[in-house]
Design a protein around this motif. Structure first.
Motif, PDB file in Angstrom:
ATOM      1  N   PRO A  68       0.808  -1.228   0.000  1.00  0.00           N
ATOM      2  CA  PRO A  68       0.000   0.000   0.000  1.00  0.00           C
ATOM      3  C   PRO A  68       0.844   1.284   0.000  1.00  0.00           C
ATOM      4  O   PRO A  68       0.469   2.276  -0.625  1.00  0.00           O
ATOM      5  CB  PRO A  68      -0.847  -0.110   1.270  1.00  0.00           C
ATOM      6  N   THR A  69       1.992   1.258   0.676  1.00  0.00           N
ATOM      7  CA  THR A  69       2.855   2.442   0.696  1.00  0.00           C
ATOM      8  C   THR A  69       3.443   2.696  -0.688  1.00  0.00           C
ATOM      9  O   THR A  69       3.521   3.847  -1.136  1.00  0.00           O
ATOM     10  CB  THR A  69       3.971   2.293   1.747  1.00  0.00           C
ATOM     11  N   CYS A  70       3.837   1.635  -1.386  1.00  0.00           N
ATOM     12  CA  CYS A  70       4.327   1.796  -2.770  1.00  0.00           C
ATOM     13  C   CYS A  70       3.232   2.382  -3.649  1.00  0.00           C
ATOM     14  O   CYS A  70       3.462   3.350  -4.382  1.00  0.00           O
ATOM     15  CB  CYS A  70       4.763   0.449  -3.347  1.00  0.00           C
ATOM     16  N   ASP A  71       2.052   1.775  -3.575  1.00  0.00           N
ATOM     17  CA  ASP A  71       0.934   2.239  -4.403  1.00  0.00           C
ATOM     18  C   ASP A  71       0.607   3.704  -4.132  1.00  0.00           C
ATOM     19  O   ASP A  71       0.422   4.483  -5.072  1.00  0.00           O
ATOM     20  CB  ASP A  71      -0.311   1.378  -4.155  1.00  0.00           C
ATOM     21  N   SER A  72       0.569   4.095  -2.863  1.00  0.00           N
ATOM     22  CA  SER A  72       0.204   5.481  -2.546  1.00  0.00           C
ATOM     23  C   SER A  72       1.287   6.470  -2.961  1.00  0.00           C
ATOM     24  O   SER A  72       0.998   7.647  -3.167  1.00  0.00           O
ATOM     25  CB  SER A  72      -0.134   5.631  -1.062  1.00  0.00           C
ATOM     26  N   ALA A  73       2.520   5.997  -3.117  1.00  0.00           N
ATOM     27  CA  ALA A  73       3.611   6.865  -3.566  1.00  0.00           C
ATOM     28  C   ALA A  73       3.717   6.924  -5.091  1.00  0.00           C
ATOM     29  O   ALA A  73       4.603   7.598  -5.621  1.00  0.00           O
ATOM     30  CB  ALA A  73       4.933   6.375  -2.977  1.00  0.00           C
ATOM     31  N   GLY A  94       7.955   1.512 -10.650  1.00  0.00           N
ATOM     32  CA  GLY A  94       8.496   2.775 -10.164  1.00  0.00           C
ATOM     33  C   GLY A  94       9.492   2.479  -9.066  1.00  0.00           C
ATOM     34  O   GLY A  94       9.630   1.339  -8.605  1.00  0.00           O
ATOM     35  N   PRO A  95      10.224   3.494  -8.636  1.00  0.00           N
ATOM     36  CA  PRO A  95      11.183   3.281  -7.553  1.00  0.00           C
ATOM     37  C   PRO A  95      10.462   2.902  -6.260  1.00  0.00           C
ATOM     38  O   PRO A  95       9.367   3.384  -5.987  1.00  0.00           O
ATOM     39  CB  PRO A  95      11.904   4.620  -7.422  1.00  0.00           C
TER      40      PRO A  95
END
Length: 132
Positions: A68-73, A94-95
């Motif tokens: 979820p943190t990757c997706d939200s970023a 993405g990074p």
């Protein structure tokens, strides 16, 4: 939901300085491949056996990544079947934000070649890909 990525320790150190991890898979970057390869807990040993069998693991770490943190970023995680596999694997487009990495774990190989896997207890790492 959390997934795993095997990373060179030097690339992880650089990511901490820059804010994002840009490795993809063995000796390839996010820019070269288009995404960061990742795996579930059960997939990681097979990835190691298939892609890293001839490589010492002393300079590698296992990143535990919060999806979820990757997706939200803005670095979306997609579950895809690679051409050389029959199962879904997580790919991060993405990074990987440093804030998405909840643990950095050591990994090693014994003298007889056996891999010493890190403990994932309490880290809520997915064992298997989600059902389609």
């Amino acid at each position: 939901m959390r997934i795993l990525h095997l990373a060179p320790a030097s690339l992880w150190s650089r990511a901490v300085e820059t804010g994002g991890y840009r490795g993809s898979s063995r000796n390839q970057s996010l820019e070269e491949v288009g995404f960061v390869h990742a795996s579930t807990a059960r997939q990681l040993p097979d990835v190691l056996a298939g892609l890293y069998a001839d490589t010492p693991l002393d300079d590698q770490v296992v990143l535990v990544i919060d999806v979820p943190t990757c997706d939200s970023a803005g670095s979306s995680v997609r579950w895809e079947v690679p051409a050389d596999s029959a199962q879904l694997f997580p790919h991060i487009y993405g990074p990987v934000p440093v804030s998405a990495v909840v643990a950095v774990l050591p990994i090693s190989r014994q003298a007889d070649g056996r891999i010493v896997m890190p403990s994932l207890a309490g880290l809520r790492v997915l064992d298997d890909p989600p059902a389609p």
